[in-house]
Scaffold this active site. Structure first.
Site, mmCIF file in Angstrom:
data_model
loop_
_atom_site.group_PDB
_atom_site.id
_atom_site.type_symbol
_atom_site.label_atom_id
_atom_site.label_comp_id
_atom_site.label_asym_id
_atom_site.label_seq_id
_atom_site.Cartn_x
_atom_site.Cartn_y
_atom_site.Cartn_z
ATOM 1 N N CYS A 1 0.847 -1.194 0.000
ATOM 2 C CA CYS A 1 0.000 0.000 0.000
ATOM 3 C C CYS A 1 0.886 1.250 0.000
ATOM 4 O O CYS A 1 1.822 1.349 0.800
ATOM 5 C CB CYS A 1 -0.899 -0.013 1.234
ATOM 6 S SG CYS A 1 -1.916 1.469 1.423
ATOM 7 N N CYS B 1 0.437 3.056 3.662
ATOM 8 C CA CYS B 1 0.899 2.484 4.939
ATOM 9 C C CYS B 1 1.928 1.365 4.792
ATOM 10 O O CYS B 1 2.364 0.807 5.790
ATOM 11 C CB CYS B 1 -0.297 1.986 5.749
ATOM 12 S SG CYS B 1 -1.112 0.530 5.050
ATOM 13 N N CYS C 1 -7.301 -0.907 1.161
ATOM 14 C CA CYS C 1 -6.332 -1.481 2.090
ATOM 15 C C CYS C 1 -7.058 -1.682 3.412
ATOM 16 O O CYS C 1 -7.673 -0.752 3.933
ATOM 17 C CB CYS C 1 -5.145 -0.541 2.254
ATOM 18 S SG CYS C 1 -3.989 -1.067 3.535
ATOM 19 N N CYS D 1 -5.385 0.685 6.346
ATOM 20 C CA CYS D 1 -5.532 2.155 6.441
ATOM 21 C C CYS D 1 -6.702 2.714 5.632
ATOM 22 O O CYS D 1 -6.869 3.929 5.579
ATOM 23 C CB CYS D 1 -4.231 2.828 6.008
ATOM 24 S SG CYS D 1 -3.922 2.772 4.233
ATOM 25 N N CYS E 1 -8.500 -5.187 -9.862
ATOM 26 C CA CYS E 1 -8.096 -4.124 -10.776
ATOM 27 C C CYS E 1 -7.681 -2.930 -9.919
ATOM 28 O O CYS E 1 -8.527 -2.306 -9.281
ATOM 29 C CB CYS E 1 -9.283 -3.803 -11.678
ATOM 30 S SG CYS E 1 -8.923 -2.665 -12.997
#
Length: 148
Positions: free
Chosen positions: A65, A68, A114, A117, A137
């Site tokens: 991510c 984070c 995510c 976060c 995607c």
């Protein structure tokens, strides 16, 4: 292995809890992200198709991510979908990604975020390759590649 049935269940009943949570104010996110990263990940934007750096890259590693640094996807589960965005068949762990029903733009989709976060990643669709049949995607800007 996750299936479309699992995804539909998660949109109705909630995603498994993440290993940890990171929460920041909008001002804190703005101070650590570029304007484009902020727009995509925090305001649920979408990058133009075929414009992202990870769209056609297949280097070995993990995709984390952008916000984070939580590992989300592995290059071993990446495939060329010709959709214009990086595509994966599974998350790296069952609890890495959160699923929300998305009814924006006059259609019904499943948004992926995510789970650590709440950064907007993209969407998941039931039109991927076997064996899962899933296509995650993802906006390139939502990801950072940690090469092996």
């Amino acid at each position: 292995m996750l299936t479309w049935k699992n995804i539909m269940d998660y949109t109705q009943n909630g995603t498994p809890n993440p290993s940890n949570r990171i929460e920041k104010s909008n001002e804190e996110w703005k101070s650590i992200l570029t304007p484009q990263q902020y727009t995509i990940t925090r305001l649920k934007g979408t990058e133009r198709p075929f414009s992202g750096e990870h769209c056609s890259s297949f280097s070995d590693g993990k995709y984390n991510c952008t916000c984070c640094n939580t590992p989300l996807f592995d290059t071993a589960i990446k495939f060329e979908s010709n959709s214009g965005w990086p595509s994966f068949t599974q998350p790296i762990q069952e609890n890495a990604v959160k699923y929300h029903k998305d009814t924006s733009h006059g259609m019904i989709r499943v948004e992926i975020l995510c789970n650590t976060c709440d950064a907007h990643l993209g969407h998941v669709f039931p039109d991927g390759p076997p064996p899962s049949g899933l296509r995650y995607c993802v906006n390139s800007i939502s990801l950072q590649l940690e090469e092996i």
